[in-house]
Scaffold this active site. Sequence first.
Site, PDB file in Angstrom:
ATOM      1  N   ARG A  62       1.447  -1.096   0.190  1.00  0.00           N
ATOM      2  CA  ARG A  62      -0.039   0.165  -0.366  1.00  0.00           C
ATOM      3  C   ARG A  62       0.924   1.241  -0.164  1.00  0.00           C
ATOM      4  O   ARG A  62       1.097   2.236   0.250  1.00  0.00           O
ATOM      5  CB  ARG A  62      -0.952  -0.135   0.940  1.00  0.00           C
ATOM      6  CG  ARG A  62      -1.957  -1.290   0.915  1.00  0.00           C
ATOM      7  CD  ARG A  62      -2.873  -1.678   2.507  1.00  0.00           C
ATOM      8  NE  ARG A  62      -2.742  -2.027   2.851  1.00  0.00           N
ATOM      9  CZ  ARG A  62      -1.955  -3.080   3.763  1.00  0.00           C
ATOM     10  NH1 ARG A  62      -3.019  -3.901   2.950  1.00  0.00           N
ATOM     11  NH2 ARG A  62      -1.666  -3.415   4.806  1.00  0.00           N
ATOM     12  N   GLU A 122       5.952  -9.558  14.580  1.00  0.00           N
ATOM     13  CA  GLU A 122       5.304 -10.955  16.124  1.00  0.00           C
ATOM     14  C   GLU A 122       5.967 -12.294  15.629  1.00  0.00           C
ATOM     15  O   GLU A 122       5.856 -12.606  16.505  1.00  0.00           O
ATOM     16  CB  GLU A 122       4.102 -10.325  16.285  1.00  0.00           C
ATOM     17  CG  GLU A 122       3.542 -10.376  17.209  1.00  0.00           C
ATOM     18  CD  GLU A 122       1.347 -10.311  17.824  1.00  0.00           C
ATOM     19  OE1 GLU A 122       1.148  -9.637  16.630  1.00  0.00           O
ATOM     20  OE2 GLU A 122       1.178 -10.509  18.495  1.00  0.00           O
TER      21      GLU A 122
HETATM   22  P1  AMP Z   1       4.597  -2.411  11.988  1.00  0.00           P
HETATM   23  O1  AMP Z   1       5.884  -3.152  11.055  1.00  0.00           O
HETATM   24  O2  AMP Z   1       4.025  -3.425  12.769  1.00  0.00           O
HETATM   25  O3  AMP Z   1       5.075  -1.230  11.613  1.00  0.00           O
HETATM   26  O4  AMP Z   1       3.439  -2.541  10.582  1.00  0.00           O
HETATM   27  C1  AMP Z   1       3.744  -1.583   9.653  1.00  0.00           C
HETATM   28  C2  AMP Z   1       3.070  -2.517   8.477  1.00  0.00           C
HETATM   29  O5  AMP Z   1       2.011  -3.978   8.458  1.00  0.00           O
HETATM   30  C3  AMP Z   1       2.565  -1.627   7.081  1.00  0.00           C
HETATM   31  O6  AMP Z   1       3.041  -1.713   5.931  1.00  0.00           O
HETATM   32  C4  AMP Z   1       1.237  -2.164   7.651  1.00  0.00           C
HETATM   33  O7  AMP Z   1       0.615  -2.330   5.805  1.00  0.00           O
HETATM   34  C5  AMP Z   1       0.492  -3.047   7.542  1.00  0.00           C
HETATM   35  N1  AMP Z   1       0.025  -3.022   8.989  1.00  0.00           N
HETATM   36  C6  AMP Z   1       0.122  -3.043  11.017  1.00  0.00           C
HETATM   37  N2  AMP Z   1      -1.214  -2.831  11.372  1.00  0.00           N
HETATM   38  C7  AMP Z   1      -2.238  -2.578  10.386  1.00  0.00           C
HETATM   39  C8  AMP Z   1      -3.372  -2.637  10.211  1.00  0.00           C
HETATM   40  N3  AMP Z   1      -4.299  -2.661  11.777  1.00  0.00           N
HETATM   41  N4  AMP Z   1      -3.934  -2.012   9.492  1.00  0.00           N
HETATM   42  C9  AMP Z   1      -3.797  -2.169   8.081  1.00  0.00           C
HETATM   43  N5  AMP Z   1      -2.228  -2.477   8.070  1.00  0.00           N
HETATM   44  C10 AMP Z   1      -1.641  -2.585   8.965  1.00  0.00           C
END
Ligand code: AMP
Length: 172
Positions: A59, A96
């Site tokens: 995205r 995770e």
């Molecule tokens: P993080 O590495 O945990 O910050 O996760 C970010 C990545 O995961 C991004 O590329 C987002 O597209 C996806 N992501 C994480 N949580 C969500 C959520 N609640 N809704 C949509 N996309 C998410």
Amino acid sequence: MQSIQALIRDVADFPKPGIVFRDVTPLLADAGGFARCIDALAEPWQGSQVQAVCGIESRGFIFGAALAQKLHAGFVPLRKPGKLPPPLVSVDYQLEYGSDRLQARSDALKPGERTLIVDDVLATGGTLEAARTLVERLGGELVGASVLIELAGLGGRARWRGPARLHALLSY
Ligand code: AMP
């Protein structure tokens, strides 16, 4: 900003129980809403001489490419494994459960190129941190990062070290 937020759909328990997925497809489908969103994402970076926008698969490609056009910058995709031909630069990062990898063409950025990272959602911050490491390894100068949505309760911002700015349009 309220009108942009109203176009984001919250989907409970997707893709797994306990996760509220932020679905941006209704926003993308709304011509006026999407245009306003890109204008608002670009606004803090006007005058920052951004030369390259790095969008995170997938995205981040949509928002990043539109933002690159708005900022008169080039666009560089940071991709998941197996999508780009060599030579590549790769960064592994922890999820995770398990790990993932971001890759870019090894000559994707010119030395010192002023670079903005873009993604849709900042959650725990691991993805953005990996993107940042990748930009550094590619020799770019990091101007900052821009996300549409920050999930503030997950503490991702704390992992964003150094002077480069992290801007979120919406905070949940
Ligand atoms: P993080 O590495 O945990 O910050 O996760 C970010 C990545 O995961 C991004 O590329 C987002 O597209 C996806 N992501 C994480 N949580 C969500 C959520 N609640 N809704 C949509 N996309 C998410």
